[in-house]
Scaffold this active site. Structure first.
Site, mmCIF file in Angstrom:
data_model
loop_
_atom_site.group_PDB
_atom_site.id
_atom_site.type_symbol
_atom_site.label_atom_id
_atom_site.label_comp_id
_atom_site.label_asym_id
_atom_site.label_seq_id
_atom_site.Cartn_x
_atom_site.Cartn_y
_atom_site.Cartn_z
ATOM 1 C CE LYS A 123 -3.064 -3.092 0.387
ATOM 2 N NZ LYS A 123 -2.123 -4.197 0.445
ATOM 3 C CB SER A 474 -2.354 -11.970 -0.908
ATOM 4 O OG SER A 474 -0.974 -11.893 -1.199
#
Length: 558
Positions: A123, A474
């Site tokens: 992120k 993921s």
């Protein structure tokens, strides 16, 4: 030449500001030059960021060598791998907005002239690129580089000789189902991740590092350099020098992050089989750059390019293999005819000029378009009565026999409930495992269903069970999965109306996801929205403000 910091450094009016700089050891000579931020997400928690302190020194040296004055400040950087499978994962996606906001506040408060962004993981890179697009000042991203992979030549589930961190969670399913002994399992703990760096496979971290390069915001050829290579330090120095060229030529972020460069990045993502999370992040970066880009656009553009680099989890190779094969410049060379070659990059040269002398060094790792690893693009967007605003999957990580899947729903109201159901043997081959109330609002924080998918793969159910969710996955996940189902349950989305036993049909090739029930549309009119009231603090505010995953899970800033 004008630059922003001059506005608050002129004598005598702004001597008060100059005095504060001088109290930290800056000189009159320093204050006569552009002031360049070195934005550092270094920590000793996240292995992908462990080397950023030393890289920052090389960046500062490069800035000084090119006639600028570096000033450094920090921002946060969470490790997805450590946050997986527990409540901590809810806090990870929301850090993206915090990072963008932190950078904006510091840059604007101090009127800095440009910035070099140091980040590596999931992120952090998108948060930094969002800040660059929002601020529209000269900016360069430097990632810390991937770890070297672990070696495992026998019983390698990926089919090659390398493994990465994600094999450990996958192997837990094998251990629990009696397919692996404890000694072999614990060997992986000590050998799967031999060095610092972002995970060795093509997860979200390395996907976003590669896409930053495809966007033109990272020096060509640099995103795949391993964290422990000396070339990584040289790139940091060169990036420090390069930012000064951007400042001198007023080449700001929005001149590089354009509709053309975003489409280039989407095509590169499709070619390399990048993470599904790239959808959220590219949409968010486009929003910050005030470019109209939709989930539908992402799906359409992805279809134009097949998957040509079989990297873990969509093949046997790692980022080290990709780097040695020529890296992102070589991928873009293969895609040359479908890219916007006149898109400008931070070098001041176009994509076409940067790749003019590039060649592919290993055609097993970077394949020709006539011999793709998978004819499907790396990302597919699915729509249907279960996800009218769109859902996201990754064909390159789904076994071909599971590209079409049809089975009865087994519904769980949270990730934790699903994990209990998997480990207790509730899930059988042919089931469609539905995990809801895990979207941006309902989670809150849109956690990844990483652990559930890994356990199923380790139990040899990866292609025999399909996991669908309004949460996400993921970049390391493989098997049959569909995420980002929008609208999410917490917004009254159809996924909230699914019942145990409903037949769900998924067709990746046709781009559809449907519930086969005559009364489903009627049920959808009376969905009871779930609100997670367990969390307070930032997650409470985040859940109130965040937009749909179909819009990038952004918090509006305009």
């Amino acid at each position: 030449m004008y630059w922003r910091s001059k506005d608050i450094l002129k004598q005598p009016e702004w001597s008060n500001v100059r005095a504060l700089y001088k109290s930290s050891g800056y000189t009159d000579d320093d204050l006569s030059k552009p002031i360049i931020a070195v934005v550092n997400s270094f920590s000793t928690i996240c292995p992908g960021h462990f080397n950023l302190r030393s890289l920052a020194q090389h960046v500062r040296e490069g800035i000084r060598a090119a006639g600028g004055t570096p000033v450094e400040f920090g921002t946060i950087g969470a490790c997805d791998g450590m946050a997986m499978g527990h409540d901590g994962m809810r806090f990870v996606l929301p850090t993206r907005e915090l990072i963008a906001n932190d950078i904006e506040m510091m840059i604007q408060a101090h009127r800095l002239d440009g910035m070099v962004l140091l980040g590596s993981c999931d992120k952090i890179i998108p948060g930094m690129l969002m800040a660059a697009a929002r601020l529209d000042i000269p900016a360069i991203l430097v990632n810390g580089g991937p770890t070297l992979p672990g070696k495992l030549k026998t019983n390698n589930p990926y089919g090659g000789e390398y493994v990465d961190h994600s094999i450990i969670q996958q192997s837990l399913g094998s251990l629990q189902s009696g397919k692996m002994n404890e000694e072999d399992y614990l060997w992986l703990e000590d050998h799967a991740v031999p060095t610092i760096g972002s995970c060795a496979m093509l997860g979200t971290a390395n996907t976003m590092g590669c896409l930053s390069e495809a966007l033109g915001m990272t020096l060509p050829g640099s995103s795949t350099i391993p964290a422990v290579y000396s070339a990584r330090m040289a790139v940091a120095y060169e990036s420090g020098k390069a930012i000064m060229s951007l400042v001198q030529n007023n080449l700001t972020a929005r001149k590089i992050i354009t509709r053309d460069s975003l489409e280039n990045a989407i095509k590169v993502n499709s070619a390399i089989g990048g993470s599904t999370n790239a959808v959220l992040h590219i949409l968010a970066i486009a929003y910050e750059a005030e470019i109209d880009l939709t989930l539908e656009d992402f799906g359409r553009i992805s279809k134009e390019v097949p998957h040509i680099t079989p990297l873990i989890p969509g093949g046997p190779y790692t980022l080290l293999d990709l780097h040695e094969a020529g890296g992102i410049p070589a991928v873009m060379k293969v895609l040359e005819k479908s890219l916007a070659l006149d898109a400008i990059t931070l070098t001041g040269r176009t994509v076409g000029e940067n790749s003019s002398k590039v060649r592919v060094k290993n055609t097993d790792v970077i394949r020709d378009l006539t011999n793709p690893s998978n004819k499907n693009g790396g990302i597919a967007v699915l729509t249907g009565n279960l996800s009218p605003e769109g859902a996201v999957t990754k064909p390159s990580a789904i076994p071909k026999e599971a590209h079409t899947f049809r089975g009865p729903a087994v519904v769980f109201e949270s990730e934790q409930d699903a994990l209990q159901g998997i480990t207790s043997g509730m899930i059988k081959p042919g089931d469609v495992l539905v995990i809801r109330n895990e979207g941006p609002k309902g989670g809150p924080g849109m956690p990844e269903m990483y652990k559930a998918m890994k356990l199923l793969v380790g139990m040899n159910l990866g292609s025999k069970v399909c996991v669908i969710t309004d949460g996400r996955f993921s970049g390391s996940n493989n098997g049959c999965f569909v995420g980002h189902i929008s609208p999410e349950a917490a917004e009254g989305g159809p996924i909230g109306a699914v019942r145990n036993g409903d037949i769900i049909a998924i067709d990746v090739n046709q781009g559809t996801i449907e519930v086969e029930s005559e009364d489903f549309s009627e049920r959808c009119k009376d969905v009871n929205c779930y609100t997670n009231t367990k969390f307070k603090g930032y997650l409470f505010s985040y859940g109130k403000l965040v937009n749909s995953a179909a819009k990038g899970a952004i918090i509006p800033v305009r």
